[in-house]
Design a protein around this motif. Structure first.
Motif, PDB file in Angstrom:
ATOM      1  N   GLN A  28      -3.791   7.422  10.993  1.00 48.05           N
ATOM      2  CA  GLN A  28      -4.134   7.238   9.581  1.00 48.05           C
ATOM      3  C   GLN A  28      -5.348   8.085   9.212  1.00 48.05           C
ATOM      4  N   LYS A  29      -5.328   8.644   8.006  1.00 49.65           N
ATOM      5  CA  LYS A  29      -6.484   9.392   7.500  1.00 49.65           C
ATOM      6  C   LYS A  29      -7.431   8.427   6.793  1.00 49.65           C
ATOM      7  N   VAL A  30      -8.719   8.625   7.038  1.00 42.04           N
ATOM      8  CA  VAL A  30      -9.754   7.760   6.472  1.00 42.04           C
ATOM      9  C   VAL A  30     -10.914   8.604   5.969  1.00 42.04           C
ATOM     10  N   THR A  43     -13.261  13.539   5.538  1.00 41.86           N
ATOM     11  CA  THR A  43     -11.961  12.989   5.901  1.00 41.86           C
ATOM     12  C   THR A  43     -11.730  13.158   7.405  1.00 41.86           C
ATOM     13  N   PRO A  47      -9.919   3.826   3.268  1.00 41.94           N
ATOM     14  CA  PRO A  47      -8.653   4.568   3.285  1.00 41.94           C
ATOM     15  C   PRO A  47      -8.776   5.880   2.517  1.00 41.94           C
ATOM     16  N   LYS A  66      -9.148  11.593  10.929  1.00 41.88           N
ATOM     17  CA  LYS A  66      -7.912  10.950  11.362  1.00 41.88           C
ATOM     18  C   LYS A  66      -8.265  10.011  12.515  1.00 41.88           C
ATOM     19  N   THR A  77     -10.615  16.248  10.120  1.00 47.16           N
ATOM     20  CA  THR A  77      -9.368  16.915   9.725  1.00 47.16           C
ATOM     21  C   THR A  77      -9.557  18.420   9.567  1.00 47.16           C
ATOM     22  N   TYR A  95     -13.723   2.798  16.081  1.00 45.13           N
ATOM     23  CA  TYR A  95     -12.626   3.763  16.128  1.00 45.13           C
ATOM     24  C   TYR A  95     -13.142   5.084  16.665  1.00 45.13           C
ATOM     25  N   PHE A 133      -7.271  -0.191  10.309  1.00 46.48           N
ATOM     26  CA  PHE A 133      -6.644   1.129  10.253  1.00 46.48           C
ATOM     27  C   PHE A 133      -5.818   1.358  11.511  1.00 46.48           C
ATOM     28  N   LYS A 134      -4.827   2.261  11.417  1.00 44.14           N
ATOM     29  CA  LYS A 134      -3.918   2.551  12.518  1.00 44.14           C
ATOM     30  C   LYS A 134      -4.162   3.956  13.055  1.00 44.14           C
TER      31      LYS A 134
END
Length: 63
Positions: A10-12, A26, A62, A28, A47, A42, A6-7
């Motif tokens: 990005q939302k995960v 959710t 994702p 970010k 969110t 991470y 993941f970057k």
């Protein structure tokens, strides 16, 4: 060894575990952290608030 899946930005989706009850939802990605015990880490931020936590890549999907 593969890198992060993941970057930043990005939302995960974070899956809830017995150790993190109520944490599912959710998030970010706000920072990429080093690999530890064979799993990338991470820093994520909720969110729907300012709560941040450190999670394992294996706990994420994702969004």
């Amino acid at each position: 060894m593969p890198s992060h899946a993941f970057k930043v930005g990005q939302k995960v989706l974070l899956s809830g575990s017995s150790l993190m009850r109520g944490a599912a939802g959710t998030y970010k990605i706000v920072a990429l952290l080093p690999e530890e015990r064979g799993d990338w880490q991470y820093r994520v931020q909720s969110t729907d608030g300012n709560q941040q936590r450190v999670v394992w890549q294996s706990q994420l999907a994702p969004a």
